[in-house]
Design an enzyme around this catalytic site. Structure first.
Site, PDB file in Angstrom:
ATOM      1  N   SER A  55     -30.773 -17.724  -5.895  1.00 28.81           N
ATOM      2  CA  SER A  55     -30.767 -18.760  -4.968  1.00 28.81           C
ATOM      3  C   SER A  55     -30.526 -20.101  -5.733  1.00 28.81           C
ATOM      4  O   SER A  55     -30.492 -21.384  -4.847  1.00 28.81           O
ATOM      5  CB  SER A  55     -31.901 -18.938  -4.458  1.00 28.81           C
ATOM      6  OG  SER A  55     -33.200 -19.060  -5.532  1.00 28.81           O
ATOM      7  N   SER A  70     -32.466 -15.003  -9.770  1.00 33.86           N
ATOM      8  CA  SER A  70     -31.983 -16.429  -9.158  1.00 33.86           C
ATOM      9  C   SER A  70     -31.350 -17.520 -10.460  1.00 33.86           C
ATOM     10  O   SER A  70     -30.902 -18.359  -9.954  1.00 33.86           O
ATOM     11  CB  SER A  70     -32.914 -17.257  -8.241  1.00 33.86           C
ATOM     12  OG  SER A  70     -33.173 -16.424  -7.239  1.00 33.86           O
ATOM     13  N   LYS A  88     -33.217 -28.381  -8.613  1.00 36.16           N
ATOM     14  CA  LYS A  88     -32.915 -27.562  -7.650  1.00 36.16           C
ATOM     15  C   LYS A  88     -33.898 -27.888  -6.652  1.00 36.16           C
ATOM     16  O   LYS A  88     -35.011 -28.310  -6.938  1.00 36.16           O
ATOM     17  CB  LYS A  88     -33.542 -26.119  -8.093  1.00 36.16           C
ATOM     18  CG  LYS A  88     -33.152 -25.092  -6.982  1.00 36.16           C
ATOM     19  CD  LYS A  88     -33.579 -23.467  -7.714  1.00 36.16           C
ATOM     20  CE  LYS A  88     -33.596 -22.348  -6.581  1.00 36.16           C
ATOM     21  NZ  LYS A  88     -33.732 -21.142  -6.921  1.00 36.16           N
TER      22      LYS A  88
END
Length: 419
Positions: free
Chosen positions: A139, A163, A69
């Site tokens: 996210s 998330s 990420k």
């Protein structure tokens, strides 16, 4: 294209890193234009790293390609946080979690798309592989979609609200949010330090366990459902659950009963727990105000208005409310550990519903934030399908640092749902 192998299958086949990387890069080349999971990818550099891995000793994760990420630092790739105020060159150090996985021989393939700063603001351009006009959640949007679409077998993610678990449910994959503090947050962008948790996605429970092996000193375990005591925590927000989520819980409950598990409702006293979502949000936004202060004072006009609002809300009048929130959270954590300790697992919703249409919003984390606040391990178990054909998961949780037990029970339940 044939099914992409899991990390467990890559290791069992004794594949070299170049073969594993090439297969992933070919899949990405075929699908990235549609899915848009990657914030940074350099195929030539990834293959060069794979060649170097194959020339050295084989580690426990030799050659397993991993997506990272884009809020987690990598020494050989830029970290831009999906923010206009960051256009950084390659960093000089890895985040702690990346360093641990590299030491085991894993290949960091590239950086995956994220909501701005893994917080709020600009959304990732990523699409749900199951329906390209639907969100993959956030996210950790790119990490979830990359795993779901077979770009990589594993991807690192973070959770401050929902998330990790919400995108796992929306994308129909396995996801784990470990106990807070089990995996170091060193080198990951801070949003709310008392909530931020690094986790990961995979397409099998075995793959979740492979990565957990690197961080949890407790040995892996298995679980038997016959005679297992399972609590169902519908939470104070069950009235908000949509038909797909209600059906997923009902289907899982019935499958567990058929397997011989003992099912009980877990009663969370509404008068004490009804505002747990509000308390989570209060802590998240208050700590976010401190986390984004530096970006606010140095980033010019580039910082998104939502984060500027968190900084502006850092007033003295909010501090007593924050102290009260911390005290409530501490009491709730002790209470839930004691309650959940009497069960082999707790079953609870992963999401309000299946992934909503559109990319402007990443979905509701109502059923996630409370568990993030409680610091407990959560595993999204895929296997249920909404009426419109989109996936919807269920969450298995338990007391703090019961990660191995929670994952073992989730694996057994996942096998039941897929059987």
């Amino acid at each position: 294209m044939d099914a992409m192998p899991t990390a467990t299958e890559i290791l069992a086949a004794n594949n070299d890193a170049v073969t594993a990387a090439t297969r992933c890069l070919d899949r990405i080349a075929a699908r990235e234009e549609a899915v848009r999971a990657w914030a940074y990818l350099d195929p030539a550099a990834a293959l060069k790293t794979a060649v170097a891995l194959d020339a050295g000793p084989r580690g426990a994760l030799h050659g397993v390609p991993i997506g990272v990420k884009d809020v987690i630092l990598t020494r050989d790739m830029p970290t831009r946080y999906n923010s206009p105020i960051h256009d950084e060159p390659a960093t000089s150090a890895d985040a702690g979690c990346v360093a641990v996985l590299r030491a085991a021989g894993a290949l960091m393939l590239g950086k995956t798309e994220t909501v701005e700063f893994a917080a709020t603001g600009t959304k990732a351009p990523t699409r749900n592989p199951h329906a390209l006009d639907h969100t993959p959640g956030g996210s950790s949007s790119g990490s979830a979609a990359a795993v779901a679409d077979g770009h990589v077998p594993i991807a690192l993610a973070t959770q401050t609200g929902g998330s990790i678990i919400r995108p796992a449910s929306y994308c129909g994959i396995w996801g784990i949010k470990p106990t807070w503090g089990l995996v170091s947050n060193e080198g990951a962008k801070s949003f709310a330090p008392s909530l931020d948790t690094i986790g990961w996605y995979a397409r099998s429970a075995d793959d979740l366990s492979l990565i957990l092996d690197r961080f949890d000193p407790e040995p892996a375990r298995s679980a038997t459902l016959a005679g297992a005591r399972i609590g169902i925590a519908r939470t104070p927000y069950w009235a908000e659950a949509g038909p797909a989520t209600r059906d997923a819980i009902a289907r899982t409950e019935q499958a567990l009963r058929n397997a011989g598990a003992v099912i009980e409702e877990v009663a969370l006293p509404d008068d004490e727990w009804s505002d747990i979502a509000r308390v989570h949000d209060l802590v998240m936004h208050a700590e976010g105000g401190a986390a984004f202060l530096a970006a606010d004072v140095t980033g010019g006009d580039g910082l998104h208005a939502n984060m500027r609002a968190m900084v502006s809300a850092r007033t003295a009048s909010n501090r007593q409310r924050l102290v009260e929130a911390y005290d409530k959270a501490a009491a709730w954590r002790r209470a839930f550990d004691a309650l959940a300790g009497g069960y082999d697992a707790i079953l609870t919703p992963s999401t309000v519903a299946e992934a909503p249409r559109g990319l402007a919003a990443t979905g509701d984390y109502l059923f996630n934030g409370m568990w993030t606040l409680l610091h407990v391990p959560c595993v999204n178990v895929p296997g249920c399908i909404a009426a419109n054909g989109l996936p919807v998961g269920v969450t298995i949780t338990g007391p703090r640092f019961a990660d191995r037990r929670v994952l073992a029970m989730a694996a057994a339940i996942g096998a039941l749902l897929s059987g």
